[in-house]
Design a protein around this motif. Structure first.
Motif, PDB file in Angstrom:
ATOM      1  N   ARG A 196       0.828  -1.205   0.000  1.00  0.00           N
ATOM      2  CA  ARG A 196       0.000   0.000   0.000  1.00  0.00           C
ATOM      3  C   ARG A 196       0.861   1.254   0.000  1.00  0.00           C
ATOM      4  O   ARG A 196       0.581   2.212  -0.729  1.00  0.00           O
ATOM      5  CB  ARG A 196      -0.927   0.005   1.221  1.00  0.00           C
ATOM      6  CG  ARG A 196      -2.037  -1.021   1.166  1.00  0.00           C
ATOM      7  CD  ARG A 196      -3.158  -0.684   2.152  1.00  0.00           C
ATOM      8  NE  ARG A 196      -2.692  -0.682   3.536  1.00  0.00           N
ATOM      9  CZ  ARG A 196      -2.677  -1.753   4.314  1.00  0.00           C
ATOM     10  NH1 ARG A 196      -3.083  -2.932   3.844  1.00  0.00           N
ATOM     11  NH2 ARG A 196      -2.257  -1.673   5.569  1.00  0.00           N
ATOM     12  N   TYR A 234       1.910   4.813  -3.333  1.00  0.00           N
ATOM     13  CA  TYR A 234       1.835   6.267  -3.279  1.00  0.00           C
ATOM     14  C   TYR A 234       3.162   6.908  -3.661  1.00  0.00           C
ATOM     15  O   TYR A 234       4.234   6.320  -3.485  1.00  0.00           O
ATOM     16  CB  TYR A 234       1.463   6.727  -1.861  1.00  0.00           C
ATOM     17  CG  TYR A 234       0.137   6.208  -1.375  1.00  0.00           C
ATOM     18  CD1 TYR A 234      -1.053   6.691  -1.897  1.00  0.00           C
ATOM     19  CD2 TYR A 234       0.077   5.233  -0.384  1.00  0.00           C
ATOM     20  CE1 TYR A 234      -2.277   6.213  -1.447  1.00  0.00           C
ATOM     21  CE2 TYR A 234      -1.147   4.757   0.087  1.00  0.00           C
ATOM     22  CZ  TYR A 234      -2.316   5.246  -0.461  1.00  0.00           C
ATOM     23  OH  TYR A 234      -3.530   4.773  -0.006  1.00  0.00           O
ATOM     24  N   THR A 263       4.145  12.329  -0.826  1.00  0.00           N
ATOM     25  CA  THR A 263       2.767  12.546  -0.405  1.00  0.00           C
ATOM     26  C   THR A 263       2.573  11.967   0.994  1.00  0.00           C
ATOM     27  O   THR A 263       3.423  11.218   1.490  1.00  0.00           O
ATOM     28  CB  THR A 263       1.770  11.878  -1.368  1.00  0.00           C
ATOM     29  OG1 THR A 263       1.970  10.448  -1.328  1.00  0.00           O
ATOM     30  CG2 THR A 263       1.968  12.381  -2.794  1.00  0.00           C
ATOM     31  N   GLY A 321       0.578   9.669   1.842  1.00  0.00           N
ATOM     32  CA  GLY A 321       0.541   8.210   1.738  1.00  0.00           C
ATOM     33  C   GLY A 321       1.916   7.596   1.632  1.00  0.00           C
ATOM     34  O   GLY A 321       2.163   6.503   2.147  1.00  0.00           O
ATOM     35  N   THR A 335       2.076   2.749   8.768  1.00  0.00           N
ATOM     36  CA  THR A 335       0.780   2.059   8.790  1.00  0.00           C
ATOM     37  C   THR A 335       0.464   1.466  10.161  1.00  0.00           C
ATOM     38  O   THR A 335      -0.485   0.701  10.292  1.00  0.00           O
ATOM     39  CB  THR A 335       0.767   0.940   7.733  1.00  0.00           C
ATOM     40  OG1 THR A 335       1.845   0.040   7.989  1.00  0.00           O
ATOM     41  CG2 THR A 335       0.894   1.521   6.330  1.00  0.00           C
ATOM     42  N   ALA A 382      -4.528  10.693   1.442  1.00  0.00           N
ATOM     43  CA  ALA A 382      -3.255  10.050   1.122  1.00  0.00           C
ATOM     44  C   ALA A 382      -2.483  10.819   0.057  1.00  0.00           C
ATOM     45  O   ALA A 382      -1.258  10.729  -0.023  1.00  0.00           O
ATOM     46  CB  ALA A 382      -3.495   8.619   0.664  1.00  0.00           C
ATOM     47  N   THR A 383      -3.193  11.600  -0.750  1.00  0.00           N
ATOM     48  CA  THR A 383      -2.541  12.337  -1.840  1.00  0.00           C
ATOM     49  C   THR A 383      -2.020  13.702  -1.405  1.00  0.00           C
ATOM     50  O   THR A 383      -1.463  14.433  -2.230  1.00  0.00           O
ATOM     51  CB  THR A 383      -3.525  12.517  -2.997  1.00  0.00           C
ATOM     52  OG1 THR A 383      -4.726  13.151  -2.495  1.00  0.00           O
ATOM     53  CG2 THR A 383      -3.886  11.179  -3.626  1.00  0.00           C
ATOM     54  N   VAL A 389      -3.977   9.944   8.417  1.00  0.00           N
ATOM     55  CA  VAL A 389      -4.140   9.879   6.962  1.00  0.00           C
ATOM     56  C   VAL A 389      -5.281   8.907   6.676  1.00  0.00           C
ATOM     57  O   VAL A 389      -5.289   7.782   7.194  1.00  0.00           O
ATOM     58  CB  VAL A 389      -2.845   9.406   6.264  1.00  0.00           C
ATOM     59  CG1 VAL A 389      -3.023   9.389   4.745  1.00  0.00           C
ATOM     60  CG2 VAL A 389      -1.669  10.298   6.649  1.00  0.00           C
ATOM     61  N   ASP A 427      -8.277   7.229   3.688  1.00  0.00           N
ATOM     62  CA  ASP A 427      -8.540   6.967   2.272  1.00  0.00           C
ATOM     63  C   ASP A 427      -9.832   7.662   1.855  1.00  0.00           C
ATOM     64  O   ASP A 427     -10.450   8.405   2.634  1.00  0.00           O
ATOM     65  CB  ASP A 427      -8.585   5.462   1.995  1.00  0.00           C
ATOM     66  CG  ASP A 427      -9.704   4.751   2.742  1.00  0.00           C
ATOM     67  OD1 ASP A 427     -10.607   5.438   3.279  1.00  0.00           O
ATOM     68  OD2 ASP A 427      -9.677   3.506   2.803  1.00  0.00           O
TER      69      ASP A 427
END
Length: 435
Positions: A287, A291, A295, A297, A302, A378-379, A399, A401
Motif C-alpha cells: 500500500r 503512493y 505525499t 501516503g 501504517t 493520502a494524496t 491519513v 482513504d
C-alpha cells in the motif's frame, strides 16, 4: 617518556584524551596500525578518538606525547575531520582481537599454543619515538572453546584455556586473514552504543566488514540500524543478505522505512522480497509503495495507535507507554470504528496524550475525541503535511482513504526525512551533531 614504553591496546581503549592545556578532547576507541612486508612488527600510525558528538577522528601517534594508566596527552590541534579507514590500515580492537593465529616457537607449540586466539596486543615506543606492535597476548584454543567460541562472549572464554604473551614476530595470521576477527567480538566493543551511534560505526566500516557485522546482528537490531543508515548502505547491506533473511529484516523494520528501502531496489528484487514476507507484513508495504514518496501516503507509517471509542483512558495510556513505540506515534491515539488495524473502520477523531493525562482513567476515549483537526488524504503533498503540522503544533497527523478509513499517520520525523538533504545522516557526523 622512557626509551621504551609498553601499552596494551585493550587497556588503552576507553582512556580519556587531553590536549596540552588539560582540556579533554575525547576518548580512545581504537588503534590504527599498518603492516609491511619489510618488517615483522606492524607500525602504529595513530589513534581513533571519539570526540563530542559521537564523531570519531584520527590522532597521529606523532601528536601523542604521553600515555599512562589514566590518560593520553596530545600536542597541537586535533583535526576534527571524521576518521575514514584506508585500505592498508588495520584497526587493532575492531579487526585483530579474537582472531585465530598460529604461534611458531617450539615452546608455544609444546605448551599447546600452536593455534590460539588473540586477546590483546601490546604496542611500544622505541628510541626513535616510533610506535610498533611488539607482543601478542593469546589464549589457548581448547576443544570446548573451539566448538563454542561463536556462542560465548569473550568474557566467558576468559575462564577457559591457558594464556601466553608472545613476540609478535612469532605469530602467523595477524595480517594474512583480513576480517578474521568475529563480528560478534566487534559488536561487544560497541555494546553500549545507541542504535544511531552503532549505525555510524557500521557506516565507517569497509563493505566486507559491514556485511560481516550485519550477518552477526539479530533481525530486530539490524532492522533498527538500517533505519539509521544512508540509503546506499541500506541497499548494500540488504543485497548481501540471503533473500529469506532480508525479508525477515524488512518485516522487523518500521513499515514506512521498509517501503522506502524497497523503493530503492530494482522492482524485480523488491517484488521477490515481498513474496517471501508474511502476507500480513507485506500488505502494508504494498500500500505504501503505491503512493508517491512525497505525499502523505508515501511518508506515513501504517502502525499508529488505534483504539475503539469504548476503550478506557487507562487502556489508552497503557498502550502509548509501550517501550517499542516511537515518541511521535505515542503522542496521539486515533479513534476508529472496528476493525482497528489499518485500513480501519471509519475514522472518528484523535486524542492527544496530554488530554489523556488530564482525564479520569475509567472514562472512555470516545468521550474526549478532538474532531477539529481534519485528517489528511493520502494524496496530500509534502508542503500540505508540513504546513498542517506547523499550524496545529502537532507531531503526527492521521491519513485517511477516500472512504474515510484510517490508513496511517504521518509523523514529524517522517517529514524531516523528506525535507532534509539526502545525505543529512552523513553531514550530521561531519558537523559533530549528536544523534
Amino acid at each position: 617518556m622512557s626509551a621504551s614504553t609498553r601499552v596494551f591496546v585493550a587497556r588503552l581503549t576507553g582512556l580519556s584524551v587531553f590536549d596540552p592545556l588539560g582540556d579533554q578532547v575525547g576518548r580512545v576507541r581504537d588503534v590504527v596500525v599498518m603492516f609491511s612486508l619489510n618488517r615483522p612488527e606492524p607500525r602504529v600510525i595513530g589513534l581513533v578518538v571519539e570526540v563530542p558528538g559521537r564523531r570519531r577522528v584520527f590522532v597521529p601517534m606523532t601528536r601523542v606525547t604521553s600515555i599512562d594508566a589514566g590518560a593520553v596527552i596530545t600536542t597541537g590541534l586535533v583535526n576534527m575531520r571524521r576518521f575514514e579507514q584506508r585500505t592498508n590500515e588495520v584497526l587493532v580492537a575492531a579487526e585483530l582481537f579474537d582472531r585465530t593465529v598460529r604461534v611458531t616457537t617450539p615452546e608455544a607449540i609444546e605448551a599447546g599454543f600452536a593455534t590460539a586466539l588473540v586477546e590483546d596486543i601490546a604496542i611500544e615506543q622505541g628510541p626513535r619515538r616510533e610506535w610498533v606492535g611488539t607482543r601478542v597476548f593469546v589464549r589457548q584454543i581448547t576443544a570446548a572453546v573451539s566448538s563454542a567460541s561463536k556462542a560465548m562472549s569473550r568474557l566467558t572464554r576468559r575462564r577457559s584455556g591457558k594464556t601466553m604473551l608472545v613476540d609478535i614476530r612469532d605469530v602467523v595470521g595477524l595480517h594474512e586473514q583480513p576480517g578474521a576477527q568475529s563480528a560478534e567480538r566487534l559488536l561487544e566493543t560497541y555494546d553500549d552504543l545507541k542504535v544511531a551511534d552503532l549505525a555510524e560505526v557500521i557506516h565507517d566500516l569497509n563493505p566486507k566488514r559491514r556485511a560481516e557485522v550485519a550477518a552477526a546482528l539479530d533481525d530486530e537490531r539490524l532492522a533498527d540500524v538500517l533505519e539509521e543508515l544512508p540509503e546506499d548502505d541500506q541497499v548494500e547491506i540488504l543485497a548481501g543478505l540471503a533473500n529469506s533473511r532480508a525479508a525477515d529484516v524488512l518485516e522487523a523494520m518500521e513499515p514506512d522505512d521498509a517501503a522506502d528501502l524497497l523503493a530503492d531496489l530494482p522492482p524485480e528484487q523488491a517484488e521477490q522480497l515481498l513474496q517471501l514476507m508474511e502476507p500480513d507484513e507485506a500488505a502494508p508495504l504494498r500500500r505504501l509503495l503505491a503512493y508517491d514518496e512525497n505525499t502523505a501516503g508515501g511518508m506515513m507509517t501504517t502502525e499508529p495507535v488505534v483504539l475503539g471509542p469504548e476503550a478506557t483512558i487507562a487502556e489508552a495510556l497503557a498502550t502509548v507507554r509501550r517501550e517499542e513505540l516511537a515518541p511521535a506515534l505515542a503522542s496521539m491515539v486515533y479513534v476508529c470504528r472496528p476493525p482497528l488495524e489499518a485500513p480501519t473502520g471509519r475514522y472518528l477523531g484523535l486524542v492527544h496524550i496530554q488530554r489523556l493525562l488530564r482525564e479520569p482513567p475509567h472514562g472512555a476515549v470516545g468521550s474526549i475525541i478532538d474532531k477539529e483537526i481534519e485528517p489528511l488524504p493520502a494524496t496530500a503533498s509534502l508542503e500540505t503535511v508540513t504546513r498542517t503540522l506547523a499550524t496545529y503544533n502537532l507531531v503526527s497527523l492521521p491519513v485517511v482513504d477516500d472512504d474515510g478509513r484510517l490508513i496511517g499517520a504521518v509523523t514529524v520525523d517522517d517529514v524531516l526525512d523528506h525535507i532534509l538533504p539526502e545525505d543529512w545522516r552523513e553531514e550530521r557526523h561531519e558537523l559533530g551533531v549528536k544523534p
